[in-house]
Design an enzyme around this catalytic site. Sequence first.
Site, PDB file in Angstrom:
ATOM      1  N   ASP A   1     -16.561 -43.083 -57.682  1.00 57.00           N
ATOM      2  CA  ASP A   1     -16.761 -43.331 -56.249  1.00 57.00           C
ATOM      3  C   ASP A   1     -15.701 -44.354 -55.832  1.00 57.00           C
ATOM      4  O   ASP A   1     -15.810 -45.539 -56.150  1.00 57.00           O
ATOM      5  CB  ASP A   1     -18.176 -43.870 -56.028  1.00 57.00           C
ATOM      6  CG  ASP A   1     -18.424 -44.317 -54.584  1.00 57.00           C
ATOM      7  OD1 ASP A   1     -17.469 -44.280 -53.772  1.00 57.00           O
ATOM      8  OD2 ASP A   1     -19.560 -44.716 -54.282  1.00 57.00           O
TER       9      ASP A   1
ATOM     10  N   HIS B   1     -23.799 -47.721 -54.932  1.00 62.23           N
ATOM     11  CA  HIS B   1     -24.226 -47.352 -53.581  1.00 62.23           C
ATOM     12  C   HIS B   1     -25.234 -46.210 -53.737  1.00 62.23           C
ATOM     13  O   HIS B   1     -25.110 -45.389 -54.649  1.00 62.23           O
ATOM     14  CB  HIS B   1     -22.985 -46.888 -52.820  1.00 62.23           C
ATOM     15  CG  HIS B   1     -23.184 -46.625 -51.361  1.00 62.23           C
ATOM     16  ND1 HIS B   1     -23.831 -45.514 -50.885  1.00 62.23           N
ATOM     17  CD2 HIS B   1     -22.801 -47.327 -50.267  1.00 62.23           C
ATOM     18  CE1 HIS B   1     -23.841 -45.546 -49.556  1.00 62.23           C
ATOM     19  NE2 HIS B   1     -23.228 -46.632 -49.158  1.00 62.23           N
TER      20      HIS B   1
ATOM     21  N   GLN C   1     -14.558 -47.811 -51.837  1.00 61.78           N
ATOM     22  CA  GLN C   1     -14.176 -49.195 -51.548  1.00 61.78           C
ATOM     23  C   GLN C   1     -12.837 -49.575 -52.162  1.00 61.78           C
ATOM     24  O   GLN C   1     -12.349 -50.676 -51.917  1.00 61.78           O
ATOM     25  CB  GLN C   1     -15.271 -50.160 -52.034  1.00 61.78           C
ATOM     26  CG  GLN C   1     -16.594 -50.004 -51.311  1.00 61.78           C
ATOM     27  CD  GLN C   1     -16.503 -50.325 -49.822  1.00 61.78           C
ATOM     28  OE1 GLN C   1     -15.611 -51.038 -49.367  1.00 61.78           O
ATOM     29  NE2 GLN C   1     -17.421 -49.779 -49.046  1.00 61.78           N
TER      30      GLN C   1
ATOM     31  N   LYS D   1     -13.146 -45.098 -43.920  1.00 58.93           N
ATOM     32  CA  LYS D   1     -12.924 -46.444 -44.461  1.00 58.93           C
ATOM     33  C   LYS D   1     -11.439 -46.695 -44.709  1.00 58.93           C
ATOM     34  O   LYS D   1     -11.029 -47.804 -45.007  1.00 58.93           O
ATOM     35  CB  LYS D   1     -13.699 -46.634 -45.767  1.00 58.93           C
ATOM     36  CG  LYS D   1     -15.206 -46.745 -45.576  1.00 58.93           C
ATOM     37  CD  LYS D   1     -15.899 -46.972 -46.905  1.00 58.93           C
ATOM     38  CE  LYS D   1     -17.340 -47.401 -46.762  1.00 58.93           C
ATOM     39  NZ  LYS D   1     -18.259 -46.362 -46.328  1.00 58.93           N
TER      40      LYS D   1
ATOM     41  N   CYS E   1     -26.845 -50.310 -48.520  1.00 58.69           N
ATOM     42  CA  CYS E   1     -27.138 -49.104 -49.307  1.00 58.69           C
ATOM     43  C   CYS E   1     -27.074 -49.381 -50.800  1.00 58.69           C
ATOM     44  O   CYS E   1     -26.652 -48.517 -51.579  1.00 58.69           O
ATOM     45  CB  CYS E   1     -26.222 -47.943 -48.931  1.00 58.69           C
ATOM     46  SG  CYS E   1     -26.360 -47.461 -47.211  1.00 58.69           S
TER      47      CYS E   1
END
Lengths: 155, 443
Positions: B229, B152, B232, B255, B395
Amino acid sequence: MSGLEQLYQQIIMDHSKSPHGYGLTEGDVTSHQRNPVCGDEVTLALRWSADGTRVEEVAWEGSGCSISQASASLFATLAAEDADAGNAWTPDDLQAFIDEFREALRSRGQIPLDEERFGDAAALSGVSKFVARVKCAMLAWVAAEDLLTRRAAEA
Amino acid sequence: MTLSPAPYAGGVTEAAPFSSAELEHIRAQFPILRRDLHGHPLVYLDSAATAQKPSRVIEAEATFYWEANAAVHRGAHTLAGEATELYEDARGTVARFLAVNDDEVIFTSNATEGLNLIAYAIGNASLGRGGAAAAPYALREGDEIVVTELEHHANLIPWQELAARTGATLRYIPVDDSGAIDVDAATGVIGARTRILAVSHVSNVTGAHSPLETLVPLARAAGALVVLDACQSAPHLPLRPRELDVDVAVFSGHKLYGPTGIGVLYGRAELLNALPPFLTGGSMITTVTMEGAEYLPAPQRFEPGTPRIAQAIGLAEAIRFVDELGFDRIAATEHQLGARLLAGLAELPGIRVLGAGIDAPRVALASVVVDGVHAHDAGQVLDNVGIAARVGHHCAQPLHRRLGATASLRISAGVHTTADEIDQAVAAIAGVRHFFGLTGENA
């Protein structure tokens, strides 16, 4: 007509598949506009009369969604039709078209495009109800406005 | 089409998927799902962009404002004490969620800020700030920062900028033609010069799990810091930074069924207490003179100013919500949904799913390219029947460029997603090419 059919009228589908005014040549002064959200791109040129007072042709290249590409094609068609009828646009004419187009597209369906003035491009009126798509339809017109602004600054 | 037997959401789970009665109960907790769109019930399949919020999260945030609002970590009145306790309880909830210590949890405004925080703190160390303690983390010319080609933008651009500021070099592990991280190539990219490896846990475009089991040991062997990261993965699989052996992990609250405006950065205590701050100001200092300041240890060192109190409290409630549902059961349910989605898409002509094959571990997410139709137009067809899906490059421009697509249409599930909704999305995607006058296999 369903909302979707209002947006994707046959004229728009036809122009996105067989675009008019497509193709730039060496020496064209262009404005490159892109919609960073989805990657739509339009590079557009205004081809002026020899005395530099009238737009004889709008030429462009690009890629992206059918609305952005059809809008550029319909814009080029409108310029060509007016030029063929002996009404090639002055900078003020062009700015007036851009202003009216923007006002209609931002009206959320309240202000339709005048069919007398916009011809087939009036089919883009349906886009104004789809707020997320207005930017797609504006891309070519914003490119033309950018060229007008730059031209005025250089004059 | 049989369901994929591949490990899902961190491993094969023995847990049962939610029953339809349980799913109804879950759905009833999301007020927005009662909405109609264009005469159709809302089918929300954009949880990877932002999750919807259960009532209890909305109420937790509102209740704080109704009953306990005050500035935290300052003032001695009763409300200030209560607000501080609620805020620190929220930190504790996040810490238990991650199985780390409270003082290793920094609240940020979102994951992007978390990634910038760590990049800037390292950048400041590289300028000599933070003294001897920070010196081991300083970057200089010849050092390398490694990312992957599928990141991303939020886990790419901060590292591009850090490299530019310090003279370090940014390198990346490429993806293969399917969009999967090229594990073989990683050995040629991560090496003695690598100082930082920044990688996503789960791709926001393909939904694939990153091969951390290969990448992290390579980074460790090189003595590099590992930054994860986890945006997700946090909503879908148990997130255990220590088990994953990463130094830093970031995720966003919104999220994870929490509010917007709140994110989390986990950092190993020794690292956080060695690094100089990123943003500076009040609430993070011990002594201030007109010449300089001394800083508190983490987490205060990295939380200057009035923090996101209500949002942190809302996030803690969201974490209790998913914790009560149970990640094993969430994973079991999403495994079925993901397999159903991929199997349905595989049947459709003129549809390309980005990412490795159907058996590769991934969350219940798929990004598709419809032959001959721009993603923006495809998404419009879904929107017309009440299906909210994401269109664009998500993104991740470099990944899309690598896969020869300018944009894609992404379907992503949440805990409230039903099999019927997945079927509706597949049916709507099946109708896209027809709507635009394209039919047959090669039209």
